[in-house]
Design a protein around this motif. Structure first.
Motif, PDB file in Angstrom:
ATOM      1  N   LYS A 294      84.274  23.105 -53.393  1.00 16.18           N
ATOM      2  CA  LYS A 294      84.088  24.346 -54.143  1.00 16.18           C
ATOM      3  C   LYS A 294      83.063  25.252 -53.470  1.00 16.18           C
ATOM      4  O   LYS A 294      82.665  26.265 -54.020  1.00 16.18           O
ATOM      5  CB  LYS A 294      83.618  24.031 -55.566  1.00 16.18           C
ATOM      6  N   GLY A 295      82.598  24.815 -52.309  1.00 14.70           N
ATOM      7  CA  GLY A 295      81.539  25.544 -51.637  1.00 14.70           C
ATOM      8  C   GLY A 295      80.273  24.723 -51.606  1.00 14.70           C
ATOM      9  O   GLY A 295      80.220  23.617 -52.143  1.00 14.70           O
ATOM     10  N   PRO A 296      79.227  25.222 -50.988  1.00 10.70           N
ATOM     11  CA  PRO A 296      77.978  24.459 -50.877  1.00 10.70           C
ATOM     12  C   PRO A 296      77.296  24.270 -52.222  1.00 10.70           C
ATOM     13  O   PRO A 296      77.258  25.181 -53.049  1.00 10.70           O
ATOM     14  CB  PRO A 296      77.131  25.313 -49.925  1.00 10.70           C
ATOM     15  N   GLU A 297      76.763  23.081 -52.431  1.00  8.49           N
ATOM     16  CA  GLU A 297      76.022  22.749 -53.651  1.00  8.49           C
ATOM     17  C   GLU A 297      74.639  22.259 -53.253  1.00  8.49           C
ATOM     18  O   GLU A 297      74.436  21.764 -52.138  1.00  8.49           O
ATOM     19  CB  GLU A 297      76.737  21.653 -54.451  1.00  8.49           C
ATOM     20  N   VAL A 298      73.685  22.377 -54.170  1.00  5.16           N
ATOM     21  CA  VAL A 298      72.313  21.941 -53.918  1.00  5.16           C
ATOM     22  C   VAL A 298      71.849  21.040 -55.053  1.00  5.16           C
ATOM     23  O   VAL A 298      72.062  21.349 -56.237  1.00  5.16           O
ATOM     24  CB  VAL A 298      71.356  23.146 -53.780  1.00  5.16           C
ATOM     25  N   LEU A 299      71.247  19.914 -54.673  1.00  5.58           N
ATOM     26  CA  LEU A 299      70.693  18.972 -55.641  1.00  5.58           C
ATOM     27  C   LEU A 299      69.228  18.743 -55.302  1.00  5.58           C
ATOM     28  O   LEU A 299      68.874  18.581 -54.134  1.00  5.58           O
ATOM     29  CB  LEU A 299      71.459  17.647 -55.582  1.00  5.58           C
ATOM     30  N   ARG A 300      68.381  18.715 -56.310  1.00  2.24           N
ATOM     31  CA  ARG A 300      66.976  18.379 -56.108  1.00  2.24           C
ATOM     32  C   ARG A 300      66.702  17.002 -56.697  1.00  2.24           C
ATOM     33  O   ARG A 300      67.212  16.666 -57.765  1.00  2.24           O
ATOM     34  CB  ARG A 300      66.064  19.435 -56.733  1.00  2.24           C
ATOM     35  N   ALA A 301      65.893  16.228 -55.989  1.00  4.24           N
ATOM     36  CA  ALA A 301      65.601  14.867 -56.428  1.00  4.24           C
ATOM     37  C   ALA A 301      64.191  14.487 -56.016  1.00  4.24           C
ATOM     38  O   ALA A 301      63.633  15.034 -55.060  1.00  4.24           O
ATOM     39  CB  ALA A 301      66.614  13.891 -55.836  1.00  4.24           C
ATOM     40  N   ASP A 302      63.634  13.519 -56.743  1.00  5.55           N
ATOM     41  CA  ASP A 302      62.288  13.034 -56.432  1.00  5.55           C
ATOM     42  C   ASP A 302      62.295  12.019 -55.300  1.00  5.55           C
ATOM     43  O   ASP A 302      61.278  11.803 -54.636  1.00  5.55           O
ATOM     44  CB  ASP A 302      61.672  12.392 -57.676  1.00  5.55           C
ATOM     45  N   ALA A 303      63.425  11.361 -55.092  1.00  2.36           N
ATOM     46  CA  ALA A 303      63.543  10.348 -54.040  1.00  2.36           C
ATOM     47  C   ALA A 303      64.985  10.312 -53.566  1.00  2.36           C
ATOM     48  O   ALA A 303      65.901  10.769 -54.264  1.00  2.36           O
ATOM     49  CB  ALA A 303      63.116   8.978 -54.562  1.00  2.36           C
ATOM     50  N   VAL A 304      65.177   9.758 -52.375  1.00  5.65           N
ATOM     51  CA  VAL A 304      66.517   9.652 -51.777  1.00  5.65           C
ATOM     52  C   VAL A 304      66.685   8.260 -51.183  1.00  5.65           C
ATOM     53  O   VAL A 304      65.800   7.764 -50.467  1.00  5.65           O
ATOM     54  CB  VAL A 304      66.735  10.704 -50.669  1.00  5.65           C
ATOM     55  N   ILE A 305      67.817   7.637 -51.481  1.00  2.00           N
ATOM     56  CA  ILE A 305      68.193   6.377 -50.835  1.00  2.00           C
ATOM     57  C   ILE A 305      69.508   6.625 -50.104  1.00  2.00           C
ATOM     58  O   ILE A 305      70.531   6.898 -50.729  1.00  2.00           O
ATOM     59  CB  ILE A 305      68.373   5.231 -51.861  1.00  2.00           C
ATOM     60  N   ASP A 306      69.460   6.555 -48.799  1.00  2.00           N
ATOM     61  CA  ASP A 306      70.648   6.806 -47.974  1.00  2.00           C
ATOM     62  C   ASP A 306      71.380   5.485 -47.720  1.00  2.00           C
ATOM     63  O   ASP A 306      70.935   4.652 -46.936  1.00  2.00           O
ATOM     64  CB  ASP A 306      70.239   7.455 -46.651  1.00  2.00           C
ATOM     65  N   THR A 307      72.505   5.289 -48.403  1.00  2.00           N
ATOM     66  CA  THR A 307      73.337   4.101 -48.197  1.00  2.00           C
ATOM     67  C   THR A 307      74.710   4.516 -47.673  1.00  2.00           C
ATOM     68  O   THR A 307      75.726   3.925 -48.030  1.00  2.00           O
ATOM     69  CB  THR A 307      73.493   3.296 -49.507  1.00  2.00           C
ATOM     70  N   SER A 308      74.724   5.546 -46.828  1.00  2.00           N
ATOM     71  CA  SER A 308      75.999   6.115 -46.372  1.00  2.00           C
ATOM     72  C   SER A 308      76.720   5.253 -45.356  1.00  2.00           C
ATOM     73  O   SER A 308      77.863   5.540 -44.990  1.00  2.00           O
ATOM     74  CB  SER A 308      75.772   7.518 -45.792  1.00  2.00           C
ATOM     75  N   GLY A 309      76.075   4.183 -44.870  1.00  2.00           N
ATOM     76  CA  GLY A 309      76.758   3.262 -43.971  1.00  2.00           C
ATOM     77  C   GLY A 309      76.975   3.818 -42.581  1.00  2.00           C
ATOM     78  O   GLY A 309      76.408   4.847 -42.192  1.00  2.00           O
ATOM     79  N   THR A 310      77.852   3.130 -41.837  1.00  2.00           N
ATOM     80  CA  THR A 310      78.118   3.515 -40.446  1.00  2.00           C
ATOM     81  C   THR A 310      79.611   3.516 -40.116  1.00  2.00           C
ATOM     82  O   THR A 310      79.986   3.780 -38.980  1.00  2.00           O
ATOM     83  CB  THR A 310      77.414   2.550 -39.472  1.00  2.00           C
ATOM     84  N   TRP A 311      80.463   3.198 -41.091  1.00  2.00           N
ATOM     85  CA  TRP A 311      81.879   2.981 -40.802  1.00  2.00           C
ATOM     86  C   TRP A 311      82.532   4.170 -40.099  1.00  2.00           C
ATOM     87  O   TRP A 311      83.388   4.000 -39.236  1.00  2.00           O
ATOM     88  CB  TRP A 311      82.651   2.653 -42.079  1.00  2.00           C
TER      89      TRP A 311
END
Length: 455
Positions: free
Chosen positions: A138-155
């Protein structure tokens, strides 16, 4: 701080487990998944049977979320396929628990920074929330957060065919003949591979499993030929620990593969470091070396199973502390360095080892291992349990170890089996049998077996 919002990138097994632990700690998870459904990467290899049984593949916090839904937990001793992992665990977790309200699918993260802070600005940085930008159709979106956990993997970031870490010359131009990872050669990819000559490059379990599937396909579709391209000189290292492997399914796979190679059903090309790829009369020429010392094979298809690497492109404005070789967090890298460790004895670890110079940001799961191939799903579950505790301010729980890993019994330390035996791997050095590489190998031979698989 109790209402802390935690953005989790990726709705795979570890990402969903992270969300479960964050929720259990009274914080608010938001999961951004690039695919159309949870477990998108697992769906790419759903034909593959896992090496570990169900008892190691279900996170405890996730199980607690599932319990009130009437979920029937699988037999803990059974070995699921990727498809069964999705159907019996990931899909119920993502659709029948409170996590269904926090997962945003078809949401691909494109960049992360801090609100009002670029990478170079320091003062007050740790107080600024994270800004996560993503695309959802739908176009670019923005999210704000206090912390980030990157579990996006490598596949979706496979290593190339070239032996020097770069794509082989001509690799991009020959993309139509190349697949990466572990395609379903007997199922969805059957029409592509049946009756063809197929080369598989790599020495890990993805390569081994694909070669075994190609042998089975040859029995069903005459004319199918499997060629194993191995960069190393000794194919035996790919056979694993056999009966000495504490993950029995992995040991059985190595033993079955060794038998197929010995029978001649798989053509083996050792010391084959791919340098060039070129189309020739509708087929693919794979070359190793150059000049008088060079050699090549002609095939219809090439499957590159040389592992994966993390994608850091959307993290360029964060302050990461990465080992320059392994591309894992600097405190974790020495514990998992494949130049030193292949024994499955990597100790469990958590928030402390996964921390970066960007407070509140963590990588977990396969991505946290960088280029090291030795990740186990249960290790990821322990990682996110510790991270959630750390984010909640429970430092004691974050530091506590709640996982005991099974040892594999495969002695390859520093690339030399004997060196691993001397250092204590597989029980230390052999005491009497001169042909044994270690104590476990000696015991196996005395019991009438061919050995523990170290050689």
């Amino acid at each position: 701080m109790n209402a802390k919002t935690v953005a989790i990138i990726g709705a795979g097994p570890v990402g969903l487990a992270a969300a479960a632990h964050v929720l259990e700690r009274g914080m608010s998870p938001i999961v951004l998944e690039a695919g159309s459904e949870a477990g998108h990467a697992v769906r790419q290899w759903q034909q593959v049977q896992l090496f570990s049984p169900w008892e190691y593949n279900v996170d405890k916090a996730a199980a607690r979320l599932l319990a009130p839904t009437g979920w029937n937990s699988p037999d803990p001793s059974a070995y699921p396929t990727g498809g069964e992992l999705i159907d019996r665990y990931l899909t119920p977790l993502a659709t029948r628990t409170p996590l269904r309200e926090v997962i945003r699918t078809s949401s691909r993260v494109s960049a992360i920074s801090r609100v009002g802070f670029d990478k170079a600005k320091t003062k007050g940085r740790e107080l600024a929330p994270f800004e996560i930008r993503y695309q959802n159709g739908k176009g670019p979106e923005v999210l704000r957060a206090d912390a980030v956990i990157d579990t996006s993997g490598t596949w979706f970031s496979p290593n190339p065919a070239g032996g020097n870490g770069l794509p082989a010359i001509g690799e991009r131009e020959c993309a139509g003949h190349i697949a990466y990872g572990m395609p379903d050669v007997r199922g969805a990819g059957r029409a592509r591979y049946a009756g063809r000559t197929v080369a598989v490059l790599g020495a890990g379990h993805s390569a081994v499993g694909t070669l075994i599937d190609l042998v089975h396909l040859a029995g069903e579709a005459p004319g199918t030929q499997a060629i194993w391209l191995l960069r190393a000189a000794d194919p035996a290292k790919a056979f694993g620990g056999g009966r000495n492997d504490k993950l029995a399914a992995r040991g059985e796979l190595g033993s079955a593969f060794a038998a197929l190679v010995a029978s001649g059903k798989i053509r083996v090309e050792t010391e084959f470091g791919v340098t060039h790829l070129a189309e020739t009369e509708g087929r693919l020429e794979i070359a190793a070396g150059s000049g008088c010392s060079g050699r090549s094979v002609i095939v219809d298809e090439l499957i590159v199973s040389t592992g994966f690497r993390p994608d850091f492109s959307f993290l360029s404005e964060l302050r990461l502390r990465l080992d320059p070789a392994i591309e894992a967090p600097v405190a974790l890298a020495p514990l998992i360095d494949p130049n030193e460790h292949s024994c499955g004895t990597v100790r469990p670890h958590g928030a402390r080892e996964l921390a970066h110079e960007e407070p509140g940001f963590y990588m977990a799961g396969m991505k946290s291992y960088g280029r090291a191939p030795t990740f186990l799903m249960m290790t990821g579950y322990e990682q996110v349990r510790s991270i959630a505790a750390d984010l909640a301010g429970d430092k004691k729980a974050a530091a506590r170890v709640e996982l005991v890993l099974p040892e594999t019994g495969v002695c390859t330390r520093g690339g030399v089996e004997a060196a691993g035996a001397v250092s204590g791997c597989c029980g230390g050095p052999a005491k009497q049998e001169s042909t044994a590489c270690c104590a476990a190998d000696e015991a196996a031979k005395k019991a009438g077996a061919s050995g523990c698989g170290c050689l």
